[in-house]
Design a protein around this motif. Structure first.
Motif, PDB file in Angstrom:
ATOM      1  N   ASN A 264       0.835  -1.195   0.000  1.00 59.24           N
ATOM      2  CA  ASN A 264       0.000   0.000   0.000  1.00 59.24           C
ATOM      3  C   ASN A 264       0.874   1.251   0.000  1.00 59.24           C
ATOM      4  O   ASN A 264       0.627   2.181  -0.769  1.00 59.24           O
ATOM      5  CB  ASN A 264      -0.935  -0.011   1.212  1.00 59.24           C
TER       6      ASN A 264
ATOM      7  N   ASP B 108      -5.080  -9.234   1.325  1.00 60.19           N
ATOM      8  CA  ASP B 108      -6.068  -8.819   2.325  1.00 60.19           C
ATOM      9  C   ASP B 108      -7.225  -8.114   1.617  1.00 60.19           C
ATOM     10  O   ASP B 108      -7.258  -6.891   1.531  1.00 60.19           O
ATOM     11  CB  ASP B 108      -5.417  -7.891   3.356  1.00 60.19           C
TER      12      ASP B 108
ATOM     13  N   ASN C 296      -9.136  -4.966   3.172  1.00 59.39           N
ATOM     14  CA  ASN C 296      -8.392  -3.793   3.620  1.00 59.39           C
ATOM     15  C   ASN C 296      -8.988  -2.520   3.026  1.00 59.39           C
ATOM     16  O   ASN C 296      -8.868  -2.263   1.823  1.00 59.39           O
ATOM     17  CB  ASN C 296      -6.918  -3.932   3.242  1.00 59.39           C
TER      18      ASN C 296
ATOM     19  N   CYS D 253      -6.525   0.048   1.322  1.00 57.91           N
ATOM     20  CA  CYS D 253      -6.105  -0.387  -0.014  1.00 57.91           C
ATOM     21  C   CYS D 253      -7.245  -0.255  -1.018  1.00 57.91           C
ATOM     22  O   CYS D 253      -7.024   0.153  -2.169  1.00 57.91           O
ATOM     23  CB  CYS D 253      -5.602  -1.826   0.028  1.00 57.91           C
TER      24      CYS D 253
END
Length: 140
Positions: free
Chosen positions: A42, A68, A71, A74
């Motif tokens: 990220n 993930d 997230n 992100c």
């Protein structure tokens, strides 16, 4: 497991960890170098966007999300990258996923409103902007 086995279990685990780190050190690697973390990907994406490399930033955000998918940071950053590339319809989908996870985030809802407007959905954009303003009236 017997009492003796229980007593030696932590030592065995520690020995395995030591052997693993010795192996990585012999290979010239550190454990944190093995797999890029979501936060690193990220951060790399944000840095690439600052440099104007938006397509490469998008790739980093997608790599982070592969690790993930939930997230929100992100997702939001991917949405911004998509908007910068003119793909508002896809940005709407991404911002909606993020807003499902964080429905009371006024900045995120504002980004979703901008994407909806850019995608030709002004009525939905207005509704999201109203919600955003109601959550942060002093920022409106």
């Amino acid at each position: 497991m017997t009492g003796v086995q229980e007593m030696w279990a932590p030592q065995r685990q520690a020995a395995v960890i030591v052997v693993l780190f010795l192996f990585l050190a012999a290979a010239g690697l550190r454990a944190e170098d093995n797999v890029p973390t979501v936060a690193r990907l990220n951060s790399a994406g944000l840095e690439l966007m600052k440099q104007g490399s938006v397509k490469e930033a998008e790739e980093r955000f997608r790599q982070a999300l592969a690790r993930d998918p939930e997230n929100v940071e992100c997702l939001a950053n991917l949405g911004v990258a998509l908007m910068k590339q003119g793909t508002a319809a896809e940005a709407v989908e991404v911002f909606q996923r993020a807003a499902q996870r964080r429905p009371n985030d006024p900045a995120l809802l504002s980004d979703l409103a901008a994407a909806l407007d850019a995608a030709g959905r002004p009525h939905e954009a207005l509704a999201q902007m109203r919600k955003s303003c109601s959550l942060a009236p002093h920022d409106a």
